[in-house]
Each structure stands twice: as C-alpha cells, then as structure tokens.
Design a protein around this motif. Sequence first.
Motif, PDB file in Angstrom:
ATOM      1  N   THR A   1      33.091  29.696  35.242  1.00  0.00           N
ATOM      2  CA  THR A   1      33.797  28.883  36.239  1.00  0.00           C
ATOM      3  C   THR A   1      34.691  29.710  37.146  1.00  0.00           C
ATOM      4  N   LYS A   2      35.268  30.818  36.606  1.00  0.00           N
ATOM      5  CA  LYS A   2      36.091  31.648  37.479  1.00  0.00           C
ATOM      6  C   LYS A   2      35.959  33.131  37.152  1.00  0.00           C
ATOM      7  N   MET A   3      36.230  33.907  38.180  1.00  0.00           N
ATOM      8  CA  MET A   3      36.218  35.362  38.077  1.00  0.00           C
ATOM      9  C   MET A   3      37.666  35.831  38.217  1.00  0.00           C
TER      10      MET A   3
ATOM     11  N   VAL B   1      44.157  38.043  40.494  1.00  0.00           N
ATOM     12  CA  VAL B   1      43.683  36.964  41.359  1.00  0.00           C
ATOM     13  C   VAL B   1      42.424  36.367  40.737  1.00  0.00           C
ATOM     14  N   SER B   2      42.170  35.129  41.107  1.00  0.00           N
ATOM     15  CA  SER B   2      41.060  34.420  40.497  1.00  0.00           C
ATOM     16  C   SER B   2      40.205  33.800  41.596  1.00  0.00           C
ATOM     17  N   PHE B   3      38.883  34.002  41.504  1.00  0.00           N
ATOM     18  CA  PHE B   3      37.963  33.393  42.465  1.00  0.00           C
ATOM     19  C   PHE B   3      37.032  32.454  41.714  1.00  0.00           C
TER      20      PHE B   3
ATOM     21  N   MET C   1      35.462  39.950  45.269  1.00  0.00           N
ATOM     22  CA  MET C   1      35.914  40.803  44.158  1.00  0.00           C
ATOM     23  C   MET C   1      35.914  42.273  44.575  1.00  0.00           C
ATOM     24  N   VAL C   2      34.854  42.678  45.253  1.00  0.00           N
ATOM     25  CA  VAL C   2      34.753  44.074  45.693  1.00  0.00           C
ATOM     26  C   VAL C   2      35.924  44.405  46.624  1.00  0.00           C
TER      27      VAL C   2
ATOM     28  N   GLY D   1      41.424  39.308  26.982  1.00  0.00           N
ATOM     29  CA  GLY D   1      40.244  39.692  27.759  1.00  0.00           C
ATOM     30  C   GLY D   1      40.589  40.637  28.898  1.00  0.00           C
ATOM     31  N   ALA D   2      41.684  40.361  29.580  1.00  0.00           N
ATOM     32  CA  ALA D   2      42.087  41.207  30.708  1.00  0.00           C
ATOM     33  C   ALA D   2      42.493  42.597  30.227  1.00  0.00           C
TER      34      ALA D   2
END
Length: 291
Positions: free
Chosen positions: A11-13, A28-30, A42-43, A278-279
């Motif tokens: 659902t999110k990156m 940040v979250s996309f 993201m790049v 996770g991060a």
Amino acid sequence: MKLGALEAGGTKMVCVLGDENGNIFERVSFPTREPAETMPDMVRFFREKGVEALGVGSFGPLCLNPHAPNYGSITTTPKPGWRDYPLAQTFRQALGVPVEIDTDVNAAALGEALLGAGQGVDTLVYYTVGTGVGGGLYSQGKLHHGLVHPEMGHMILRPHRSDPTPEGFCPYHKGCLEGMAAGPALEKRWGKPARELPPEHIAWKIEAEYLAQMCVNTIVMLSPGRIVLGGGVMHQQQLFPMVRRRTLELLGGYVAAPEIVDHMDSYIVAPGLGDNAGAVGSLMLARRALQ
Ligand code: ADP
Ligand code: ZN
C-alpha cells in the motif's frame, strides 16, 4: 554516512534517509501505484539526498539468488505492474550506488538483531502480524533465504475450538497462519476492525492461541534465541503474556532450554525498535551493500 532505506509495501513505499548507526533523519511515504508512477518519486528522493547506498526491504515474493538473472526482482505478485519487476536493478542503475535487497521481514529481523531486541542472541526470528503475516530469520550474521525465501506466514495451523470461522481466510490455504491471525482475518471473523475489539474480547484469546502455535512451530523448527513479534496487531499489548503462557503450555515441557522455560518474558518480545524495525533494518542492508 548518508544511507537510504526503502520499506516497499503493497500500500505504501516508505523512503528513509539515515546513517550506518541506524539513525533516521528523514522519512517520506508514497502510495504504491504502478512502477512507472511510483519509481520516479522514490528515485528523486534518494538522489536529492545523495545517498551512498540503498537498502530495500520489500514485499515479495522476491528473487534473492545472486546467481539468477532476475536477482533482486519481485516475482509472482498479483500487484498490478510489479510482477517480474527488477526493483533492485532499477535503483542500482538510476542511483549509481550499491543496493542490497531482502524481504521486508528479513530486513526487520536484521534491524532487531543488530540494534533492537535481539542484541546478545545469535539467532532471531522476527514476525510481523499486520495486513499479512510474515517471518524473517537472522542466524549467525546472515539472513536466511534457502531455495526461495521462507513464507512463515503460510504455515498451517490447528483451529481453536471456539473459533467461529475455523476454516480461515487465506485465498491459497484457508487455515494457514495468515488466514487465521492477520488483521483482515480478525476483521472478517468478528465483523469489525481489529483495533476496535476490546482487550477482554475472546478474539484475543483465539488470536493468542494461533500466535502461540506459530511460536511453538518456530521453536521446534528453528530453535531461535529470541522471537520478536511486531506489526499492527501486536499493538494489542495484552497479547504478549497470553502468547507466552500458551506457548509454554503447547510446548508441554518438551524443549527444556532455560531461556524459554525460565525467561519467557525475554524470549517472546516486542520489537526493540518499535515500528522502525523495517526502516532501521533496511539501513543495515544499505550498510552491508557498501561492504
Ligand atoms: P502492514 O502489515 O500493512 O505493513 P500494519 O503492520 O500496520 O501494516 O498492519 C495493519 C493491520 O494491523 C490492519 O489489518 C489493522 O487492522 C491491524 N492493526 C493496526 N493497528 C492495530 C491495533 N492497534 N490493534 C489491532 N489491530 C491493529
Ligand atoms: Zn496461506
């Protein structure tokens, strides 16, 4: 050292800037759309931050065999556009820095092993109990892959006698761990979101039974030095004592390690890094990419 970390989810990156000590400076979250839409965001983030390496903890299944031509790709996912997508390779080419990829749960296991609740043990299993259930195995400095990578969330369980939905909800196996114990299974079983179920609801007794079966299976299969339970559902703190007690009951005294029998409170534990496992683990993957 500027390191990048990506928690790639369905659902999110979540893109993170941090360092080799697991410090997180920016996040940040996309939303996860198709790669052509999501990858450029993201790049751009990682390029602007000037990261020297990137660690990716990703949903799967993934190809993690370094000798395979599709090493670092997402493989048979049903998510639109991501099937056979070369995730690590695309970042490597776009950023021109080393990239290390592993499953989201292996990344979290690494974070917990090096900087979280796993300090002092050489083998650790990390489970997330959230939208799905997944497990990662860190053993003596390495993350385990095996033939493909483990799919611990799909171990088959025995239904609780008071479960009103003993068949389970996994589209592949019905009554596997994920089909019985993930957040969406709780919601389908009880007709309301898991977080709205009060702590004394029988839902948690049944949930603890399934998570205890998971822990017993883990102990007899892998004999880890510690089991870390994370993910949204584990925000229900009352689960921990229930899971510990039931794990001991189900083991029936068969595994006699004092770490388990006498010190259960420090054997099945919450993540030391909280929701950052996770991060931070992905930052540790980035650090490994540079070595
Ligand atoms: P994901 O697995 O998608 O990465 P989470 O680990 O946050 O994300 O898991 C989301 C799931 O966890 C949802 O099914 C939600 O119902 C459940 N959940 C989130 N917070 C809680 C809570 N406080 N209590 C019970 N269930 C929760
Ligand atoms: Zn399943």
